[in-house]
Design a protein around this motif. Structure first.
Motif, PDB file in Angstrom:
ATOM      1  N   THR A   1      29.690  -2.320 -53.879  1.00  0.00           N
ATOM      2  CA  THR A   1      29.710  -3.607 -54.572  1.00  0.00           C
ATOM      3  C   THR A   1      31.128  -4.175 -54.603  1.00  0.00           C
ATOM      4  O   THR A   1      31.441  -5.024 -55.424  1.00  0.00           O
ATOM      5  CB  THR A   1      29.184  -3.459 -56.011  1.00  0.00           C
ATOM      6  OG1 THR A   1      29.982  -2.502 -56.698  1.00  0.00           O
ATOM      7  CG2 THR A   1      27.728  -3.050 -56.024  1.00  0.00           C
TER       8      THR A   1
ATOM      9  N   ALA B   1      24.106 -12.335 -58.708  1.00  0.00           N
ATOM     10  CA  ALA B   1      23.767 -12.627 -60.102  1.00  0.00           C
ATOM     11  C   ALA B   1      22.681 -13.692 -60.181  1.00  0.00           C
ATOM     12  O   ALA B   1      21.936 -13.764 -61.165  1.00  0.00           O
ATOM     13  CB  ALA B   1      25.014 -13.078 -60.862  1.00  0.00           C
TER      14      ALA B   1
ATOM     15  N   GLU C   1      32.279  -7.975 -52.745  1.00  0.00           N
ATOM     16  CA  GLU C   1      32.613  -8.611 -54.020  1.00  0.00           C
ATOM     17  C   GLU C   1      31.942  -9.987 -54.109  1.00  0.00           C
ATOM     18  O   GLU C   1      31.385 -10.358 -55.142  1.00  0.00           O
ATOM     19  CB  GLU C   1      34.134  -8.738 -54.165  1.00  0.00           C
ATOM     20  CG  GLU C   1      34.840  -7.417 -54.388  1.00  0.00           C
ATOM     21  CD  GLU C   1      36.356  -7.556 -54.349  1.00  0.00           C
ATOM     22  OE1 GLU C   1      37.033  -6.574 -54.701  1.00  0.00           O
ATOM     23  OE2 GLU C   1      36.858  -8.648 -53.971  1.00  0.00           O
ATOM     24  N   ILE C   2      32.001 -10.738 -53.010  1.00  0.00           N
ATOM     25  CA  ILE C   2      31.364 -12.063 -52.991  1.00  0.00           C
ATOM     26  C   ILE C   2      29.847 -11.910 -53.122  1.00  0.00           C
ATOM     27  O   ILE C   2      29.191 -12.646 -53.884  1.00  0.00           O
ATOM     28  CB  ILE C   2      31.714 -12.800 -51.679  1.00  0.00           C
ATOM     29  CG1 ILE C   2      33.209 -13.077 -51.621  1.00  0.00           C
ATOM     30  CG2 ILE C   2      30.912 -14.096 -51.570  1.00  0.00           C
ATOM     31  CD1 ILE C   2      33.682 -13.599 -50.267  1.00  0.00           C
ATOM     32  N   GLU C   3      29.294 -10.946 -52.400  1.00  0.00           N
ATOM     33  CA  GLU C   3      27.853 -10.707 -52.478  1.00  0.00           C
ATOM     34  C   GLU C   3      27.426 -10.374 -53.911  1.00  0.00           C
ATOM     35  O   GLU C   3      26.412 -10.879 -54.408  1.00  0.00           O
ATOM     36  CB  GLU C   3      27.454  -9.561 -51.534  1.00  0.00           C
ATOM     37  CG  GLU C   3      25.949  -9.254 -51.573  1.00  0.00           C
ATOM     38  CD  GLU C   3      25.634  -7.964 -50.836  1.00  0.00           C
ATOM     39  OE1 GLU C   3      26.404  -6.995 -50.995  1.00  0.00           O
ATOM     40  OE2 GLU C   3      24.620  -7.921 -50.121  1.00  0.00           O
ATOM     41  N   ALA C   4      28.207  -9.507 -54.563  1.00  0.00           N
ATOM     42  CA  ALA C   4      27.864  -9.111 -55.933  1.00  0.00           C
ATOM     43  C   ALA C   4      27.868 -10.324 -56.867  1.00  0.00           C
ATOM     44  O   ALA C   4      27.019 -10.424 -57.764  1.00  0.00           O
ATOM     45  CB  ALA C   4      28.840  -8.045 -56.429  1.00  0.00           C
ATOM     46  N   GLU C   5      28.811 -11.244 -56.658  1.00  0.00           N
ATOM     47  CA  GLU C   5      28.846 -12.453 -57.497  1.00  0.00           C
ATOM     48  C   GLU C   5      27.607 -13.308 -57.254  1.00  0.00           C
ATOM     49  O   GLU C   5      26.973 -13.781 -58.202  1.00  0.00           O
ATOM     50  CB  GLU C   5      30.107 -13.267 -57.175  1.00  0.00           C
ATOM     51  CG  GLU C   5      31.409 -12.602 -57.606  1.00  0.00           C
ATOM     52  CD  GLU C   5      32.630 -13.408 -57.155  1.00  0.00           C
ATOM     53  OE1 GLU C   5      32.426 -14.505 -56.575  1.00  0.00           O
ATOM     54  OE2 GLU C   5      33.761 -12.937 -57.361  1.00  0.00           O
ATOM     55  N   LEU C   6      27.242 -13.491 -55.979  1.00  0.00           N
ATOM     56  CA  LEU C   6      26.077 -14.322 -55.658  1.00  0.00           C
ATOM     57  C   LEU C   6      24.783 -13.651 -56.104  1.00  0.00           C
ATOM     58  O   LEU C   6      23.807 -14.335 -56.447  1.00  0.00           O
ATOM     59  CB  LEU C   6      26.035 -14.599 -54.156  1.00  0.00           C
ATOM     60  CG  LEU C   6      27.173 -15.453 -53.594  1.00  0.00           C
ATOM     61  CD1 LEU C   6      27.068 -15.576 -52.077  1.00  0.00           C
ATOM     62  CD2 LEU C   6      27.142 -16.841 -54.229  1.00  0.00           C
TER      63      LEU C   6
END
Length: 257
Positions: free
Chosen positions: A83, A152, A145-150
């Protein structure tokens, strides 16, 4: 013979010619069986157990009853769980990664990450109907990191039964466009797997019939007047004999004319 693996990108199954589970047995040859449209499969499914392991030298079998793989032969790709906080002792994903969105008919969407050079391959092996390349970043950690934000707000995984339920349906283009309106995609993709379905296939675990094609790890084939959708993962571990199924299968409505 045993089905010991599958190819979700080009459509194929791996069949080992032996089921000798002795520890000191030599690796057995593995045949790649392409699942091209028009191919006739004639495998009858018998007992199922661990598929063992396939290496460059061949297949080593395992008689553990857990299928498709026992704990000793289950490999977890640590990057799949990353993540953005690297789980490896040393981060080694220092190459360009793409962040993407994928659509599965009719209206299921996900966010994902892959190495930039294999973006289209990754979308195809998942059976995506649409794809959108959002960003390219310099390494896997930033991409995760970007994937984890999206994630959400957008799921980061779609299960096979959901994809199977969408077979024969079209993508809700309005919903897809609405999702993309919040981004500025660098590129967009549309895929046609040539399955020519007028209705949803029956979910089944079978390896007998004429192949229509594959969509990711879903195999679509015709048998006895019905069309079936088979999760290739569900075939892994089965011992097979090449004389076709004699099992009574659920029929689609079309089979009754």
């Amino acid at each position: 013979m045993q089905i010991v693996g599958y190819d979700a990108t080009d459509g194929g199954i791996l069949v080992s010619d032996g089921d000798d589970a002795l520890d000191d047995a030599p690796p057995r040859p593995v045949e790649y069986v392409p699942l091209d449209p028009g191919t006739d499969l004639t495998y009858r499914l018998d007992d199922r157990h661990c598929a063992g392991v396939v290496t460059d030298d061949g297949h080593r079998s395992c008689d553990d009853p857990d299928a498709p793989h026992c704990p000793a032969h289950t490999s977890t790709w640590v990057c799949a769980r990353c993540t953005g906080t690297c789980l490896k002792d040393e981060m080694d994903c220092f190459d360009d990664h793409a962040v993407y969105l994928a659509a599965f008919a009719p209206d299921t969407f996900k966010v994902g990450v892959t190495k930039a050079w294999r973006l289209e391959t990754r979308l195809r092996e998942q059976g995506a109907d649409r794809g959108a390349h959002l960003r390219t970043v310099s390494n896997g950690r930033i991409a995760r990191e970007i994937e984890a934000e999206l994630a959400a707000g957008i799921p980061d995984r779609v299960r096979a039964p959901t994809k199977r339920a969408g077979l024969g349906q079209s993508v809700d283009e309005a919903a897809w466009d609405d999702l993309l309106s919040g981004f500025d995609p660098r590129d967009r993709f549309a895929f046609d797997y040539g399955l020519d379905l007028s209705e949803r296939p029956v979910a089944e675990t079978v390896a007998t019939g004429r192949v229509r094609g594959t969509k990711g790890r879903l195999l679509v084939l015709d048998h006895a007047g019905s069309t079936y959708a088979v999760d290739l993962r569900d075939l892994v571990g089965y011992e097979v004999t090449p004389d076709g199924t004699d099992r009574r299968l659920q029929s689609s409505l079309g089979a009754f004319g």
